[in-house]
Design an enzyme around this catalytic site. Structure first.
Site, short mmCIF file in Angstrom:
data_model
loop_
_atom_site.label_atom_id
_atom_site.label_comp_id
_atom_site.label_asym_id
_atom_site.label_seq_id
_atom_site.Cartn_x
_atom_site.Cartn_y
_atom_site.Cartn_z
N SER A 1 21.16 46.82 72.53
CA SER A 1 19.81 46.27 72.37
C SER A 1 19.33 45.48 73.57
O SER A 1 18.13 45.20 73.70
CB SER A 1 19.75 45.39 71.12
OG SER A 1 20.59 44.25 71.27
N ARG A 2 20.24 45.12 74.48
CA ARG A 2 19.82 44.32 75.64
C ARG A 2 20.85 44.45 76.76
O ARG A 2 21.93 45.02 76.57
CB ARG A 2 19.67 42.85 75.25
CG ARG A 2 20.95 42.22 74.74
CD ARG A 2 20.76 40.78 74.35
NE ARG A 2 22.01 40.16 73.91
CZ ARG A 2 22.14 38.87 73.62
NH1 ARG A 2 21.10 38.07 73.73
NH2 ARG A 2 23.30 38.40 73.25
N GLY B 1 22.52 48.77 62.81
CA GLY B 1 22.72 47.33 62.75
C GLY B 1 24.03 47.00 62.05
O GLY B 1 24.26 47.43 60.93
N ASN C 1 30.63 48.77 74.66
CA ASN C 1 29.94 47.78 75.48
C ASN C 1 29.73 46.44 74.78
O ASN C 1 29.61 45.41 75.44
CB ASN C 1 28.59 48.33 75.95
CG ASN C 1 27.72 47.25 76.56
OD1 ASN C 1 27.95 46.81 77.68
ND2 ASN C 1 26.72 46.79 75.81
N TYR D 1 37.99 35.24 76.03
CA TYR D 1 37.25 36.33 76.65
C TYR D 1 38.15 37.10 77.62
O TYR D 1 38.20 38.33 77.60
CB TYR D 1 36.03 35.76 77.38
CG TYR D 1 35.15 36.82 77.99
CD1 TYR D 1 34.26 37.54 77.20
CD2 TYR D 1 35.21 37.11 79.35
CE1 TYR D 1 33.45 38.53 77.76
CE2 TYR D 1 34.41 38.08 79.92
CZ TYR D 1 33.53 38.79 79.12
OH TYR D 1 32.74 39.77 79.67
N ALA D 2 38.87 36.37 78.47
CA ALA D 2 39.76 37.02 79.43
C ALA D 2 40.85 37.81 78.71
O ALA D 2 41.19 38.93 79.11
CB ALA D 2 40.37 35.97 80.37
N ALA E 1 40.76 39.14 75.71
CA ALA E 1 40.19 40.33 75.07
C ALA E 1 39.94 41.43 76.09
O ALA E 1 40.24 42.61 75.84
CB ALA E 1 38.89 39.97 74.35
#
Length: 238
Positions: A12-13, A44, A74, A144-145, A147
């Protein structure tokens, strides 16, 4: 030749929207995904829900007439998780990020691989990982890293195990990219001062990452399966 169908998560972005647009421009039928459906072409589903990947895959297959040819993993969450938080808050943040950035991608990859094996068909997966998977990230972004490092390892495993079945896997490791997800982080790390760490002198654009993703989805030679493509302005050179 029948039309190629792609499922793009987080479309979506930002990078996902740019990938979806470039794939459509190449003539693909693109099924998008976002936390909330934004149009008729978008499924959704909140990826913090453990049931979401299965629902996304089922709906994508229905919309694709029983066929998906390309999966682009993504969708991502990039939110700070300071060490000073309470134990439960820190763990909750860790688990949400791992579920969205790694577990959901793993589930969708599994569904895709099984789909192609069952049909005896070729397929491609494009994983949008991160420079952080190799270089690490800030003290607030262990999750985050971790994952993204897990995504890279998963990608390499898929490539090694299924190449002889016509199933190809490619990964992209962007550095900072000019998206809404990274905007607050860039500001918090000093904004322009952060650019001193990027020899190119600027962050990547979503269209640049999308160009690489489109190449992987459609044009990359099969011999490139298992490759990890860096796009970080030479801020981390392996």
């Amino acid at each position: 030749m029948s039309q190629i169908t792609a499922l793009v998560t987080g479309s979506s972005r930002g990078i996902g929207a740019a990938i979806a647009a470039q794939l459509r421009a190449r003539g693909l039928s693109v099924i998008g995904h976002a936390s909330r459906a934004v149009d008729d072409a978008t499924i959704g589903a909140d990826l913090t829900d453990p049931t979401a990947p299965a629902r996304i895959w089922e709906q994508a297959l229905e919309r694709g007439g029983g066929r998906i040819d390309v999966l682009v993993n993504n969708a991502g969450l990039f939110a700070a998780n300071p060490l000073a938080l309470s134990d439960i808050a820190w763990l909750d943040n860790w688990e949400d990020t791992l579920r969205i950035n790694l577990t959901a991608a793993a589930e969708l990859s599994r569904y895709a691989v099984k789909h192609w094996l069952d049909r005896g068909a070729a397929g491609r997966i494009v994983h949008v990982a991160s420079r952080a998977g190799y270089r690490g990230d800030s003290p607030d972004h262990w999750h985050y890293a971790a994952a993204k490092g897990g995504m890279i390892a998963m990608h390499k495993t898929i490539a090694r195990q299924y190449a002889n079945k016509g199933i190809m896997s490619y990964a992209i490791c962007p550095g900072f990219t000019d998206t809404a997800m990274a905007g607050d982080y860039l500001a918090s790390r000093g904004g322009p001062a952060l650019l001193a760490d990027i020899p190119l002198g600027r962050v990547a654009s979503p269209d640049e990452i999308a160009t690489i993703a489109t190449f992987c989805a459609l044009d990359a030679p099969e011999s490139m399966t298992g490759a990890v493509l860096d796009a970080n302005g030479a801020s981390y050179v392996r």
